[in-house]
Motif scaffolding. Structure first.
Motif, mmCIF file in Angstrom:
data_model
loop_
_atom_site.group_PDB
_atom_site.id
_atom_site.type_symbol
_atom_site.label_atom_id
_atom_site.label_comp_id
_atom_site.label_asym_id
_atom_site.label_seq_id
_atom_site.Cartn_x
_atom_site.Cartn_y
_atom_site.Cartn_z
ATOM 1 N N HIS A 30 0.896 -1.323 -0.227
ATOM 2 C CA HIS A 30 -0.064 0.072 0.077
ATOM 3 C C HIS A 30 1.041 1.268 0.071
ATOM 4 O O HIS A 30 2.105 1.326 0.310
ATOM 5 N N ASP A 31 0.078 2.351 -0.251
ATOM 6 C CA ASP A 31 1.077 3.619 -0.514
ATOM 7 C C ASP A 31 0.987 4.190 0.913
ATOM 8 O O ASP A 31 -0.018 4.349 1.414
ATOM 9 N N HIS A 32 2.124 4.675 1.346
ATOM 10 C CA HIS A 32 2.264 4.815 2.896
ATOM 11 C C HIS A 32 1.943 6.355 3.301
ATOM 12 O O HIS A 32 1.594 6.815 4.385
ATOM 13 N N PHE A 33 1.525 7.116 2.096
ATOM 14 C CA PHE A 33 1.130 8.450 2.124
ATOM 15 C C PHE A 33 -0.313 8.462 2.246
ATOM 16 O O PHE A 33 -0.998 8.923 2.871
ATOM 17 N N SER A 34 -0.966 7.909 1.370
ATOM 18 C CA SER A 34 -2.406 7.784 0.996
ATOM 19 C C SER A 34 -3.027 6.684 1.580
ATOM 20 O O SER A 34 -4.266 6.812 1.998
ATOM 21 N N GLY A 35 -2.344 5.526 1.932
ATOM 22 C CA GLY A 35 -2.951 4.513 2.393
ATOM 23 C C GLY A 35 -3.580 3.571 1.608
ATOM 24 O O GLY A 35 -4.058 2.665 1.973
ATOM 25 N N GLU B 98 12.215 3.671 0.014
ATOM 26 C CA GLU B 98 11.224 4.927 0.320
ATOM 27 C C GLU B 98 10.198 5.151 -0.752
ATOM 28 O O GLU B 98 9.740 6.185 -0.607
ATOM 29 N N ASP B 99 9.877 4.180 -1.580
ATOM 30 C CA ASP B 99 8.851 4.726 -2.626
ATOM 31 C C ASP B 99 9.240 5.473 -3.613
ATOM 32 O O ASP B 99 8.434 6.096 -3.912
ATOM 33 N N ASP B 100 10.548 5.750 -3.612
ATOM 34 C CA ASP B 100 11.280 7.054 -4.538
ATOM 35 C C ASP B 100 11.400 6.240 -5.801
ATOM 36 O O ASP B 100 12.446 5.725 -6.223
ATOM 37 N N SER C 180 7.079 11.289 -6.104
ATOM 38 C CA SER C 180 7.597 10.828 -4.996
ATOM 39 C C SER C 180 7.683 12.143 -3.857
ATOM 40 O O SER C 180 8.118 11.684 -2.774
ATOM 41 N N GLY C 181 7.318 13.196 -4.323
ATOM 42 C CA GLY C 181 7.373 14.336 -3.542
ATOM 43 C C GLY C 181 8.699 14.965 -3.231
ATOM 44 O O GLY C 181 8.969 15.352 -2.218
#
Length: 399
Positions: A157-162, A180-182, A387-388
């Motif tokens: 799952h996406d750790h930012f949006s869930g 880190e999903d980057d 990735s922010g």
């Protein structure tokens, strides 16, 4: 103050502490001892409940456990207080059941209400049921959508949006966390592994090769005693000598060339010697995340590029079928996942890897009239936004 008293029910002479206090009595104590008092209360209570048609449990005498001990009613064993969990709602501060019994009761409760502990945890963490996860696994042919090698078992799952993405294998799921999903770091790591990045060019400028080769026995002759610590050497020197075939001065020089930064992402401190597990050649010094992430991906550039597209939502697509239904697609050339057995993905994976290596944009934006350089720059900016992170730092590390 009397020290003993005779109970009117059992007729036994007992210590005053065995009687409850009663102000109406001349001696200030109850007429009956505590055990007889409990029997009387129990009989009265059960008589009343029976008149109401209710069933009650059998009478159980009050226990007097030793100091620092507690009775567990499930396993019917007296245990130390350390064997019981904490519960602030209880006067004693301990739970009613010992830890093993509490775990058993909790598991039985979850299975009774949710079907299984796995189903409970899936609903708690991801808002999915076990059946929904099974359906997602069937849709993708039971294979991990990134590596196309191992069975899909872990929900990602996406750790930012869930938001739940897909079902992955253990290693790919862990590797995404290390990076880190980057997606930028994954693309840089793919070029790093294929010796196409800035790290390989720097080594080639300094040593004439894109890697730092292991020293030969002749080159290491005379350094062995120092490396083993007999002439002032350190344990680090011995480790570098035996595992990588380099000396401490080699490692220090490589660290200075990288300005103390990771040879992959150039954003974090370099901490670990990274080497090719096939040839033994040292590629550089990497940070913990990049070094571990590449290892979990099996030092496979194809996995890293597929993972970068996966994080940006460009890997897994839904294809409409003529009959109005849909299916998933996550390779190019396209193939129906339901038609490929778990051990039959190698040819599709190899073809997909060649396509991604030759075309970083992977055809999504290449047909818009842009030059290859413009496509690459647009891709870096898009992945940076996903990735922010900062596109400037990733681009400068890649150049």
């Amino acid at each position: 103050m009397i020290s003993e008293k005779k109970c009117k029910d059992c007729g036994k002479v007992k210590a005053a502490a065995e009687f409850w206090k009663r102000k109406a009595s001349p001696d200030g104590l109850a007429l009956y001892c505590r055990d007889c008092f409990a029997q009387r209360n129990s009989a009265s209570y059960r008589k009343k409940q029976a008149s109401l048609g209710r069933k009650t449990k059998d009478f159980r005498r009050r226990r007097e456990d030793p100091q620092g001990m507690k009775y567990c009613p499930r396993c019917e064993t007296v245990k130390a207080l350390e064997d019981f969990g904490n519960n602030r709602s209880k006067g004693s501060g301990n739970s009613s059941y010992c830890k093993p019994c509490w775990n058993t009761i909790t598991r039985e409760h979850r299975e009774r209400r949710h079907g299984s502990s796995r189903n409970y945890l899936l609903k708690l963490r991801y808002g999915l049921t076990e059946e929904e996860v099974r359906q997602m696994t069937v849709q993708q042919g039971g294979v991990c959508v990134i590596c196309l090698r191992a069975a899909a078992k872990h929900v990602d799952h996406d750790h930012f949006s869930g938001a739940v993405r897909r079902i992955l294998c253990f290693k790919c799921n862990g590797a995404l966390g290390q990076f880190e999903d980057d997606p930028q770091r994954m693309l840089l790591a793919a070029d790093y592994l294929e010796l196409r990045g800035s790290q390989a060019r720097m080594l080639e400028n300094e040593f004439g090769e894109p890697v730092f080769r292991r020293r030969t026995r002749v080159e290491l002759r005379g350094l062995n005693r120092v490396a083993w610590g007999t002439l002032g050497g350190t344990s680090r020197a011995g480790h570098l000598h035996h595992r990588y075939g380099i000396t401490e001065s080699d490692a220090d020089r490589l660290f200075e060339l990288q300005v103390g930064l990771c040879g992959v992402c150039s954003d974090r401190p370099g901490e670990h010697i990274d080497h090719d597990h096939g040839t033994g050649a040292v590629r550089g010094i990497a940070c913990t995340g990049c070094n571990t992430g590449m290892g979990q991906f099996g030092d496979d550039a194809t996995c890293l590029r597929r993972a970068a597209d996966y994080v940006m939502g460009e890997l897994v697509r839904t294809v409409a079928l003529p009959d109005g239904t849909t299916r998933l697609s996550f390779t190019c050339p396209d193939v129906d996942p339901a038609t490929v057995p778990l051990n039959g993905w190698k040819p599709y994976r190899d073809a997909d890897g060649e396509r991604r290596r030759g075309d970083p944009s992977f055809g999504r934006r290449a047909g818009d009239g842009f030059t290859p350089l413009e496509v690459l720059v647009r891709e870096i900016v898009a992945r940076s936004g996903a990735s922010g992170g900062s596109a400037v730092s990733g681009a400068s590390a890649r150049s």
